[in-house]
Design a protein around this motif. Structure first.
Motif, PDB file in Angstrom:
ATOM      1  N   GLU A 286     103.261 -13.434 -49.679  1.00  0.00           N
ATOM      2  CA  GLU A 286     102.795 -13.775 -48.338  1.00  0.00           C
ATOM      3  C   GLU A 286     103.791 -13.323 -47.276  1.00  0.00           C
ATOM      4  O   GLU A 286     103.409 -13.024 -46.143  1.00  0.00           O
ATOM      5  N   VAL A 287     105.077 -13.285 -47.632  1.00  0.00           N
ATOM      6  CA  VAL A 287     106.084 -12.791 -46.685  1.00  0.00           C
ATOM      7  C   VAL A 287     105.897 -11.294 -46.458  1.00  0.00           C
ATOM      8  O   VAL A 287     105.918 -10.813 -45.317  1.00  0.00           O
ATOM      9  N   GLY A 288     105.701 -10.539 -47.538  1.00  0.00           N
ATOM     10  CA  GLY A 288     105.462  -9.106 -47.410  1.00  0.00           C
ATOM     11  C   GLY A 288     104.189  -8.801 -46.650  1.00  0.00           C
ATOM     12  O   GLY A 288     104.141  -7.880 -45.823  1.00  0.00           O
ATOM     13  N   LYS A 289     103.141  -9.575 -46.899  1.00  0.00           N
ATOM     14  CA  LYS A 289     101.880  -9.375 -46.182  1.00  0.00           C
ATOM     15  C   LYS A 289     102.069  -9.633 -44.684  1.00  0.00           C
ATOM     16  O   LYS A 289     101.537  -8.897 -43.837  1.00  0.00           O
ATOM     17  N   ALA A 290     102.809 -10.683 -44.353  1.00  0.00           N
ATOM     18  CA  ALA A 290     103.068 -10.985 -42.942  1.00  0.00           C
ATOM     19  C   ALA A 290     103.842  -9.849 -42.284  1.00  0.00           C
ATOM     20  O   ALA A 290     103.558  -9.469 -41.143  1.00  0.00           O
ATOM     21  N   MET A 291     104.810  -9.314 -43.016  1.00  0.00           N
ATOM     22  CA  MET A 291     105.589  -8.202 -42.472  1.00  0.00           C
ATOM     23  C   MET A 291     104.695  -7.010 -42.160  1.00  0.00           C
ATOM     24  O   MET A 291     104.778  -6.423 -41.071  1.00  0.00           O
ATOM     25  N   VAL A 292     103.816  -6.645 -43.085  1.00  0.00           N
ATOM     26  CA  VAL A 292     102.929  -5.498 -42.888  1.00  0.00           C
ATOM     27  C   VAL A 292     102.009  -5.731 -41.696  1.00  0.00           C
ATOM     28  O   VAL A 292     101.851  -4.859 -40.827  1.00  0.00           O
ATOM     29  N   ARG A 293     101.397  -6.890 -41.620  1.00  0.00           N
ATOM     30  CA  ARG A 293     100.445  -7.172 -40.536  1.00  0.00           C
ATOM     31  C   ARG A 293     101.112  -7.207 -39.178  1.00  0.00           C
ATOM     32  O   ARG A 293     100.559  -6.713 -38.187  1.00  0.00           O
ATOM     33  N   VAL A 294     102.288  -7.785 -39.110  1.00  0.00           N
ATOM     34  CA  VAL A 294     103.005  -7.842 -37.840  1.00  0.00           C
ATOM     35  C   VAL A 294     103.384  -6.434 -37.380  1.00  0.00           C
ATOM     36  O   VAL A 294     103.199  -6.071 -36.211  1.00  0.00           O
ATOM     37  N   TYR A 295     103.900  -5.629 -38.277  1.00  0.00           N
ATOM     38  CA  TYR A 295     104.317  -4.277 -37.897  1.00  0.00           C
ATOM     39  C   TYR A 295     103.116  -3.416 -37.531  1.00  0.00           C
ATOM     40  O   TYR A 295     103.183  -2.595 -36.594  1.00  0.00           O
ATOM     41  N   GLU A 296     102.025  -3.583 -38.228  1.00  0.00           N
ATOM     42  CA  GLU A 296     100.830  -2.835 -37.853  1.00  0.00           C
ATOM     43  C   GLU A 296     100.302  -3.317 -36.505  1.00  0.00           C
ATOM     44  O   GLU A 296      99.749  -2.518 -35.736  1.00  0.00           O
ATOM     45  N   HIS A 297     100.481  -4.592 -36.204  1.00  0.00           N
ATOM     46  CA  HIS A 297     100.091  -5.116 -34.888  1.00  0.00           C
ATOM     47  C   HIS A 297     100.838  -4.387 -33.770  1.00  0.00           C
ATOM     48  O   HIS A 297     100.279  -4.151 -32.691  1.00  0.00           O
ATOM     49  N   SER A 372     122.297   3.466 -45.247  1.00  0.00           N
ATOM     50  CA  SER A 372     122.997   2.371 -44.582  1.00  0.00           C
ATOM     51  C   SER A 372     122.743   2.376 -43.075  1.00  0.00           C
ATOM     52  O   SER A 372     122.451   1.339 -42.478  1.00  0.00           O
ATOM     53  N   GLU A 373     122.834   3.548 -42.464  1.00  0.00           N
ATOM     54  CA  GLU A 373     122.690   3.654 -41.005  1.00  0.00           C
ATOM     55  C   GLU A 373     121.261   3.407 -40.529  1.00  0.00           C
ATOM     56  O   GLU A 373     121.048   3.035 -39.372  1.00  0.00           O
ATOM     57  N   HIS A 374     120.278   3.588 -41.403  1.00  0.00           N
ATOM     58  CA  HIS A 374     118.877   3.437 -41.007  1.00  0.00           C
ATOM     59  C   HIS A 374     118.247   2.138 -41.506  1.00  0.00           C
ATOM     60  O   HIS A 374     117.029   1.979 -41.431  1.00  0.00           O
ATOM     61  N   THR A 375     119.044   1.203 -42.011  1.00  0.00           N
ATOM     62  CA  THR A 375     118.504  -0.048 -42.561  1.00  0.00           C
ATOM     63  C   THR A 375     118.621  -1.181 -41.550  1.00  0.00           C
ATOM     64  O   THR A 375     119.663  -1.353 -40.908  1.00  0.00           O
ATOM     65  N   TYR A 376     117.547  -1.982 -41.442  1.00  0.00           N
ATOM     66  CA  TYR A 376     117.502  -3.121 -40.527  1.00  0.00           C
ATOM     67  C   TYR A 376     116.796  -4.290 -41.212  1.00  0.00           C
ATOM     68  O   TYR A 376     115.968  -4.109 -42.103  1.00  0.00           O
ATOM     69  N   GLU A 377     117.118  -5.475 -40.758  1.00  0.00           N
ATOM     70  CA  GLU A 377     116.331  -6.649 -41.141  1.00  0.00           C
ATOM     71  C   GLU A 377     115.056  -6.620 -40.303  1.00  0.00           C
ATOM     72  O   GLU A 377     115.059  -6.130 -39.167  1.00  0.00           O
ATOM     73  N   ALA A 378     113.947  -7.138 -40.835  1.00  0.00           N
ATOM     74  CA  ALA A 378     112.627  -6.928 -40.219  1.00  0.00           C
ATOM     75  C   ALA A 378     112.525  -7.493 -38.810  1.00  0.00           C
ATOM     76  O   ALA A 378     112.053  -6.804 -37.889  1.00  0.00           O
ATOM     77  N   LEU A 379     112.930  -8.742 -38.602  1.00  0.00           N
ATOM     78  CA  LEU A 379     112.840  -9.336 -37.268  1.00  0.00           C
ATOM     79  C   LEU A 379     113.829  -8.668 -36.317  1.00  0.00           C
ATOM     80  O   LEU A 379     113.527  -8.444 -35.137  1.00  0.00           O
ATOM     81  N   GLU A 380     114.990  -8.332 -36.814  1.00  0.00           N
ATOM     82  CA  GLU A 380     115.998  -7.639 -36.012  1.00  0.00           C
ATOM     83  C   GLU A 380     115.433  -6.335 -35.438  1.00  0.00           C
ATOM     84  O   GLU A 380     115.634  -6.027 -34.249  1.00  0.00           O
ATOM     85  N   TYR A 381     114.735  -5.576 -36.261  1.00  0.00           N
ATOM     86  CA  TYR A 381     114.223  -4.274 -35.839  1.00  0.00           C
ATOM     87  C   TYR A 381     113.208  -4.420 -34.703  1.00  0.00           C
ATOM     88  O   TYR A 381     113.223  -3.646 -33.731  1.00  0.00           O
ATOM     89  N   LEU A 382     112.351  -5.429 -34.801  1.00  0.00           N
ATOM     90  CA  LEU A 382     111.369  -5.653 -33.736  1.00  0.00           C
ATOM     91  C   LEU A 382     112.044  -6.096 -32.453  1.00  0.00           C
ATOM     92  O   LEU A 382     111.635  -5.706 -31.355  1.00  0.00           O
ATOM     93  N   ARG A 383     113.077  -6.905 -32.569  1.00  0.00           N
ATOM     94  CA  ARG A 383     113.795  -7.371 -31.372  1.00  0.00           C
ATOM     95  C   ARG A 383     114.497  -6.207 -30.672  1.00  0.00           C
ATOM     96  O   ARG A 383     114.669  -6.223 -29.457  1.00  0.00           O
ATOM     97  N   ILE A 384     114.890  -5.195 -31.440  1.00  0.00           N
ATOM     98  CA  ILE A 384     115.548  -4.033 -30.857  1.00  0.00           C
ATOM     99  C   ILE A 384     114.543  -3.083 -30.209  1.00  0.00           C
ATOM    100  O   ILE A 384     114.767  -2.568 -29.105  1.00  0.00           O
ATOM    101  N   ASN A 385     113.414  -2.869 -30.866  1.00  0.00           N
ATOM    102  CA  ASN A 385     112.503  -1.795 -30.473  1.00  0.00           C
ATOM    103  C   ASN A 385     111.226  -2.244 -29.759  1.00  0.00           C
ATOM    104  O   ASN A 385     110.498  -1.404 -29.224  1.00  0.00           O
ATOM    105  N   GLU A 386     110.933  -3.522 -29.753  1.00  0.00           N
ATOM    106  CA  GLU A 386     109.716  -4.007 -29.113  1.00  0.00           C
ATOM    107  C   GLU A 386     110.041  -5.110 -28.105  1.00  0.00           C
ATOM    108  O   GLU A 386     111.070  -5.772 -28.204  1.00  0.00           O
ATOM    109  N   ASP A 387     109.137  -5.303 -27.177  1.00  0.00           N
ATOM    110  CA  ASP A 387     109.303  -6.360 -26.171  1.00  0.00           C
ATOM    111  C   ASP A 387     108.728  -7.665 -26.732  1.00  0.00           C
ATOM    112  O   ASP A 387     107.646  -8.103 -26.336  1.00  0.00           O
ATOM    113  N   LEU A 388     109.464  -8.268 -27.658  1.00  0.00           N
ATOM    114  CA  LEU A 388     108.984  -9.513 -28.263  1.00  0.00           C
ATOM    115  C   LEU A 388     108.898 -10.635 -27.239  1.00  0.00           C
ATOM    116  O   LEU A 388     107.978 -11.452 -27.279  1.00  0.00           O
TER     117      LEU A 388
END
Length: 507
Positions: A286-297, A372-388
């Motif tokens: 369910e965590v992986g599914k949430a990740m996919v749906r949020v990112y596709e959103h 290493s340089e291209h790895t992020y935690e999922a919520l971290e990446y959205l906070r950097i690249n999207e207007d959460l």
């Protein structure tokens, strides 16, 4: 400190030079600050005798002419107080520490008196026999890493929480030292037929057990938590019967991904490669599914490349050869995704920490630095690249929810300790309370060992108390094993921030 010597000394401990025709300097009758200064003329002549003390008459005047003296009358190895050139004849260099492929002496030399890591170590706080991360890392590297010294067995009590890295003011590579020392101990000193080694190897390779259990998930879930089976596992393998094994999903994340037809969004300009890890695949899809749906959103094309375990439990148990084999597969597949324009996203903070830090520290694999340089935690990446903040400004949950949030140690080490609280603090209908900076105590496989179970619960006691004092009775964390400990210690339901984000944005 004493020194064995056959040379004669006078009563002051100064070596006698009478056999060489020189008198011993002995101990001055007045303090050093009270002695008259000695000025050495440019032509090298001996100074004239002082009328009151007579100390100017030096029996070693000939030596003084060859080597200038400092203001205190002590011969200088540098050729005098005005010289910056070292006289190679004045000292005998010795290579005390043998070098190697991984030479961490520079880091070890930065912490002679500092004990910040020891005070931050949750294991040292509850285990009086554990000498702490300073001993496990720098002191072993500086003092014990010689051919005639073994790695101290206490290295196996390190939980690999990596809080010492976060606490160190000098950026000493403590966890790197611990991982290297633990790997050497397991490889060369641990008995391979011992119960401890077999148990640790099974725990470190959880992906293998989980893959087998996923064939018959309901049967496996029942059997693993059946009382008599748990008793046997404790007696035979040292896995505490108090621990509840997590249930295995009837449909793994990868099975769900394949059944849905893969990515539902195609966007070559916004791509992410999802590193789901073992637990999100076999236990909490369910965590992986949430990740996919949020990112596709948010318009991302999600890729799910082939992958193995991140290696986190293998590092913690000194199974570095196993970890390297998995790392080679992961780096190969992730570097291919990066080449297609994707960044790597992990929903587990231990997985992102492993890819980001431990891989490049311990392994020399082509492409590992790029991963290493291209790895992020999922919520971290959205906070950097999207207007959460803008996305959540008008969001409101139908039912008010309160959460007791715990930041995993591996999230803190990546600077992510407040990200969930900051993301949801202004959302209507959501109350998010940080339950403090204490460690949960389980630290991956550490709390799954019978001899460490009580210590893990003692470490987590502060977190349990704060959770129970919080307004909500639902816990939240990004780490799956922290979630196990939180549920075990409080009985609360535990969610991942991505699950709340999915609900909040209506993904």
């Amino acid at each position: 400190m004493t020194r064995d010597t056959d040379d004669e000394t006078d009563g002051t401990g100064a070596q006698s030079d009478e056999s060489e025709g020189r008198a011993s300097p002995g101990v001055p009758t007045a303090g050093r600050d009270e002695q008259p200064s000695i000025s050495v003329p440019d032509d090298g002549e001996a100074p004239e005798a002082d009328a009151t003390t007579g100390h100017g008459e030096s029996p070693a005047a000939g030596d003084s002419a060859e080597r200038p003296a400092t203001d205190g009358g002590v011969e200088s190895a540098t050729g005098g107080s005005e010289s910056t050139e070292l006289d190679p004849d004045a000292y005998d260099p010795v290579d005390v520490f043998p070098g190697g492929d991984l030479d961490l002496r520079d880091g070890a030399d930065s912490c002679y008196k500092c004990t910040s890591c020891d005070t931050a170590c949750p294991v040292a706080e509850v285990d009086d026999e554990f000498p702490g991360p300073k001993f496990q890392g720098p002191e072993q590297w500086r003092l014990k890493r010689k051919d005639d010294h073994d790695i101290d067995e206490s290295i196996t009590s390190c939980s690999n929480c990596m809080r010492c890295d976060d606490a160190c003011p000098s950026s000493v590579p403590l966890s790197q030292m611990h991982n290297e020392a633990r790997g050497q101990f397991v490889e060369s000193q641990m008995e391979k037929l011992s119960v401890e080694y077999v148990r640790n190897r099974i725990l470190a390779n959880y992906h293998t057990s989980a893959r087998l259990a996923s064939v018959f998930p309901r049967t496996a879930s029942f059997a693993m938590n059946f009382g008599p089976v748990r008793w046997v596992m404790e007696k035979a393998m040292g896995i505490p019967k108090e621990r509840d094994f997590p249930e295995f999903a009837t449909e793994t994340f990868r099975e769900w991904w394949k059944a849905r037809g893969g990515a539902q969004v195609e966007n070559p300009d916004k791509r992410v490669a999802y590193f789901h890890g073992c637990y999100s695949n076999y236990n909490t899809p369910e965590v992986g599914k949430a990740m996919v749906r949020v990112y596709e959103h948010f318009g991302y094309e999600v890729m799910v490349p082939p992958q193995k375990c991140s290696g986190t439990p293998m590092f913690a148990n000194g199974m570095l050869k196993d970890a390297r084999r998995h790392a080679e597969t992961n780096v190969e597949s992730l570097i291919e995704a990066i080449g297609e324009g994707a960044d790597v996203i992990a929903s587990c903070t231990s997985c992102s920490m492993s890819l980001r830090q431990e891989y490049p520290e311990l392994f020399d694999i082509h492409g590992i630095e790029d991963v290493s340089e291209h790895t992020y935690e999922a919520l971290e990446y959205l906070r950097i690249n999207e207007d959460l903040q803008g996305e959540l400004a008008d969001a409101r949950l139908a039912d008010e929810q309160s959460f007791a949030y715990h930041a995993p140690c591996h999230a803190r080490n990546q600077g992510l300790s407040r990200q969930a609280v900051e993301t949801f603090r202004d959302v209507d209908g959501v109350t998010m309370e940080d339950v403090g900076d204490s460690c949960s105590g389980i630290s991956g496989t550490y709390g799954w060992k019978e001899e460490k179970y009580e210590k893990s619960m003692e470490i987590g006691e502060e977190m349990f108390e704060h959770m129970e004092d919080a307004e909500g009775d639902v816990g939240m964390t990004e780490c799956p094993t922290c979630a196990m400990q939180m549920e075990h210690g409080t009985g609360y339901e535990i969610k991942h921030p991505l699950q709340l984000l999915e609900e909040t944005v209506g993904a």
